[in-house]
Scaffold this motif. Sequence first.
Motif, PDB file in Angstrom:
ATOM      1  N   LEU B  85      -8.424  38.380  12.480  1.00  0.00           N
ATOM      2  CA  LEU B  85      -8.227  37.134  11.728  1.00  0.00           C
ATOM      3  C   LEU B  85      -7.412  36.099  12.493  1.00  0.00           C
ATOM      4  O   LEU B  85      -7.665  34.903  12.386  1.00  0.00           O
ATOM      5  CB  LEU B  85      -7.547  37.470  10.398  1.00  0.00           C
ATOM      6  CG  LEU B  85      -7.681  36.460   9.282  1.00  0.00           C
ATOM      7  CD1 LEU B  85      -9.134  36.192   8.964  1.00  0.00           C
ATOM      8  CD2 LEU B  85      -6.951  36.964   8.045  1.00  0.00           C
ATOM      9  N   TRP B  86      -6.443  36.564  13.281  1.00  0.00           N
ATOM     10  CA  TRP B  86      -5.587  35.630  14.030  1.00  0.00           C
ATOM     11  C   TRP B  86      -6.402  34.803  15.029  1.00  0.00           C
ATOM     12  O   TRP B  86      -5.980  33.721  15.434  1.00  0.00           O
ATOM     13  CB  TRP B  86      -4.473  36.390  14.746  1.00  0.00           C
ATOM     14  CG  TRP B  86      -4.969  37.296  15.834  1.00  0.00           C
ATOM     15  CD1 TRP B  86      -5.375  38.587  15.704  1.00  0.00           C
ATOM     16  CD2 TRP B  86      -5.131  36.973  17.215  1.00  0.00           C
ATOM     17  NE1 TRP B  86      -5.786  39.088  16.911  1.00  0.00           N
ATOM     18  CE2 TRP B  86      -5.639  38.118  17.861  1.00  0.00           C
ATOM     19  CE3 TRP B  86      -4.894  35.833  17.977  1.00  0.00           C
ATOM     20  CZ2 TRP B  86      -5.921  38.145  19.225  1.00  0.00           C
ATOM     21  CZ3 TRP B  86      -5.169  35.856  19.332  1.00  0.00           C
ATOM     22  CH2 TRP B  86      -5.673  37.007  19.949  1.00  0.00           C
ATOM     23  N   LEU B  87      -7.579  35.331  15.396  1.00  0.00           N
ATOM     24  CA  LEU B  87      -8.418  34.599  16.352  1.00  0.00           C
ATOM     25  C   LEU B  87      -8.939  33.287  15.752  1.00  0.00           C
ATOM     26  O   LEU B  87      -9.239  32.348  16.495  1.00  0.00           O
ATOM     27  CB  LEU B  87      -9.614  35.454  16.772  1.00  0.00           C
ATOM     28  CG  LEU B  87      -9.324  36.539  17.817  1.00  0.00           C
ATOM     29  CD1 LEU B  87     -10.521  37.459  17.965  1.00  0.00           C
ATOM     30  CD2 LEU B  87      -8.968  35.897  19.146  1.00  0.00           C
ATOM     31  N   VAL B  88      -9.065  33.236  14.420  1.00  0.00           N
ATOM     32  CA  VAL B  88      -9.610  32.027  13.770  1.00  0.00           C
ATOM     33  C   VAL B  88      -8.669  30.831  13.972  1.00  0.00           C
ATOM     34  O   VAL B  88      -9.088  29.817  14.551  1.00  0.00           O
ATOM     35  CB  VAL B  88      -9.924  32.290  12.280  1.00  0.00           C
ATOM     36  CG1 VAL B  88     -10.395  31.019  11.593  1.00  0.00           C
ATOM     37  CG2 VAL B  88     -10.952  33.391  12.143  1.00  0.00           C
ATOM     38  N   PRO B  89      -7.388  30.907  13.553  1.00  0.00           N
ATOM     39  CA  PRO B  89      -6.516  29.752  13.810  1.00  0.00           C
ATOM     40  C   PRO B  89      -6.272  29.529  15.299  1.00  0.00           C
ATOM     41  O   PRO B  89      -6.179  28.372  15.743  1.00  0.00           O
ATOM     42  CB  PRO B  89      -5.215  30.096  13.077  1.00  0.00           C
ATOM     43  CG  PRO B  89      -5.251  31.562  12.860  1.00  0.00           C
ATOM     44  CD  PRO B  89      -6.694  31.936  12.751  1.00  0.00           C
ATOM     45  N   ALA B  90      -6.194  30.621  16.073  1.00  0.00           N
ATOM     46  CA  ALA B  90      -5.955  30.461  17.517  1.00  0.00           C
ATOM     47  C   ALA B  90      -7.127  29.711  18.160  1.00  0.00           C
ATOM     48  O   ALA B  90      -6.921  28.817  18.993  1.00  0.00           O
ATOM     49  CB  ALA B  90      -5.755  31.825  18.169  1.00  0.00           C
ATOM     50  N   SER B  91      -8.357  30.040  17.749  1.00  0.00           N
ATOM     51  CA  SER B  91      -9.526  29.338  18.302  1.00  0.00           C
ATOM     52  C   SER B  91      -9.541  27.882  17.842  1.00  0.00           C
ATOM     53  O   SER B  91      -9.879  26.980  18.631  1.00  0.00           O
ATOM     54  CB  SER B  91     -10.826  30.001  17.844  1.00  0.00           C
ATOM     55  OG  SER B  91     -10.789  31.348  18.145  1.00  0.00           O
ATOM     56  N   ALA B  92      -9.196  27.660  16.574  1.00  0.00           N
ATOM     57  CA  ALA B  92      -9.166  26.281  16.057  1.00  0.00           C
ATOM     58  C   ALA B  92      -8.171  25.438  16.856  1.00  0.00           C
ATOM     59  O   ALA B  92      -8.451  24.277  17.199  1.00  0.00           O
ATOM     60  CB  ALA B  92      -8.807  26.273  14.573  1.00  0.00           C
ATOM     61  N   MET B  93      -7.035  26.031  17.181  1.00  0.00           N
ATOM     62  CA  MET B  93      -6.034  25.303  17.988  1.00  0.00           C
ATOM     63  C   MET B  93      -6.587  25.023  19.383  1.00  0.00           C
ATOM     64  O   MET B  93      -6.401  23.930  19.931  1.00  0.00           O
ATOM     65  CB  MET B  93      -4.748  26.130  18.085  1.00  0.00           C
ATOM     66  CG  MET B  93      -3.964  26.176  16.799  1.00  0.00           C
ATOM     67  SD  MET B  93      -2.585  27.312  16.946  1.00  0.00           S
ATOM     68  CE  MET B  93      -2.162  27.502  15.233  1.00  0.00           C
ATOM     69  N   GLY B  94      -7.266  26.010  19.955  1.00  0.00           N
ATOM     70  CA  GLY B  94      -7.882  25.830  21.268  1.00  0.00           C
ATOM     71  C   GLY B  94      -8.907  24.705  21.253  1.00  0.00           C
ATOM     72  O   GLY B  94      -8.963  23.882  22.178  1.00  0.00           O
ATOM     73  N   VAL B  95      -9.696  24.629  20.185  1.00  0.00           N
ATOM     74  CA  VAL B  95     -10.716  23.577  20.072  1.00  0.00           C
ATOM     75  C   VAL B  95     -10.042  22.199  19.990  1.00  0.00           C
ATOM     76  O   VAL B  95     -10.497  21.247  20.627  1.00  0.00           O
ATOM     77  CB  VAL B  95     -11.635  23.832  18.848  1.00  0.00           C
ATOM     78  CG1 VAL B  95     -12.561  22.655  18.602  1.00  0.00           C
ATOM     79  CG2 VAL B  95     -12.450  25.104  19.055  1.00  0.00           C
ATOM     80  N   THR B  96      -8.955  22.102  19.235  1.00  0.00           N
ATOM     81  CA  THR B  96      -8.283  20.783  19.129  1.00  0.00           C
ATOM     82  C   THR B  96      -7.750  20.346  20.499  1.00  0.00           C
ATOM     83  O   THR B  96      -7.864  19.180  20.860  1.00  0.00           O
ATOM     84  CB  THR B  96      -7.125  20.779  18.102  1.00  0.00           C
ATOM     85  OG1 THR B  96      -6.162  21.739  18.490  1.00  0.00           O
ATOM     86  CG2 THR B  96      -7.589  21.048  16.704  1.00  0.00           C
ATOM     87  N   VAL B  97      -7.190  21.302  21.244  1.00  0.00           N
ATOM     88  CA  VAL B  97      -6.677  20.964  22.589  1.00  0.00           C
ATOM     89  C   VAL B  97      -7.840  20.511  23.470  1.00  0.00           C
ATOM     90  O   VAL B  97      -7.733  19.512  24.199  1.00  0.00           O
ATOM     91  CB  VAL B  97      -5.944  22.170  23.222  1.00  0.00           C
ATOM     92  CG1 VAL B  97      -5.562  21.882  24.670  1.00  0.00           C
ATOM     93  CG2 VAL B  97      -4.694  22.509  22.426  1.00  0.00           C
ATOM     94  N   PHE B  98      -8.969  21.204  23.385  1.00  0.00           N
ATOM     95  CA  PHE B  98     -10.151  20.835  24.180  1.00  0.00           C
ATOM     96  C   PHE B  98     -10.617  19.420  23.808  1.00  0.00           C
ATOM     97  O   PHE B  98     -10.953  18.616  24.673  1.00  0.00           O
ATOM     98  CB  PHE B  98     -11.263  21.857  23.935  1.00  0.00           C
ATOM     99  CG  PHE B  98     -12.509  21.577  24.721  1.00  0.00           C
ATOM    100  CD1 PHE B  98     -12.573  21.865  26.083  1.00  0.00           C
ATOM    101  CD2 PHE B  98     -13.623  21.022  24.116  1.00  0.00           C
ATOM    102  CE1 PHE B  98     -13.720  21.606  26.815  1.00  0.00           C
ATOM    103  CE2 PHE B  98     -14.780  20.747  24.837  1.00  0.00           C
ATOM    104  CZ  PHE B  98     -14.822  21.041  26.200  1.00  0.00           C
TER     105      PHE B  98
END
Lengths: 153, 105
Positions: B85-98
């Motif tokens: 589950l932690w991958l969901v917010p972590a990926s969302a944060m990665g997408v915003t940085v991208f």
Amino acid sequence: MTVFLLILHGLIGVVLLGAITHQATAVLRGQGSRRPGFLSRYATVDRPLFTGIIALLFVLDVCLGAVIYPRYRLDVRVPFEEMQIGWAVGLFEIKEHFAGICLATVPVYLQSWRTDCGSDSDSVRRAFTLLMAFVIWWDFLAGHVINNLRGLT
Amino acid sequence: MRSLRFSPAAFLVTYCCIYILALAFDLPLFRYYPLHGQFCWGSQHLANQGPAIVWYGIEADAGLLGALGGLLAGRFNDRRLSDFLWLVPASAMGVTVFMLRPLFR
């Protein structure tokens, strides 16, 4: 009033930083290592109390940030854009989005510390505590840098 | 009558997906123009009103639809997803940085 709210926002950030660092250290040290010393004492936290306080302070701090945000948008971001300091605008945007996304992790974070379901729960607890610690540290440092570049008056 | 149950995991997944979609496709629930204290719904832009704040509208999108997702999936077994589950917010944060990378050039 904005300066008062900004200082309050920063002070809550300091308390939050201390609390989440204690909890993250406790989570990283785990149950096994119990050698007496500074780290053992540092990692000794009242887990249910810390969890509730961290969740409450995080939500409160994001709300305070949202209240101050219009002043930032007008008095800080516009000059940054005029001076073409894109990285500073980007740094704040990352802070804002990390905080916004991390708000959604609060219910899972609270649930993971309330339920005790063995190793499954431990890994969820560890992951979400470390994620919150990362976001709180990032947001605190980014806010500090932005405020040093151009603070609100 | 079945009682409503809230699923924090479903809330998190829905919230993050909506947040990223609203950010990527510029679909906030509303925009706020702080210079004159004006609001406007959706993606509509007001001319000569100064800079707009989109973040409030994105938060509103994600919060409302996330809460709905959390309630609708109340009986969903959170444990199945919990390890990842932690991958969901972590990926969302990665997408915003991208998405924000042009600001760092």
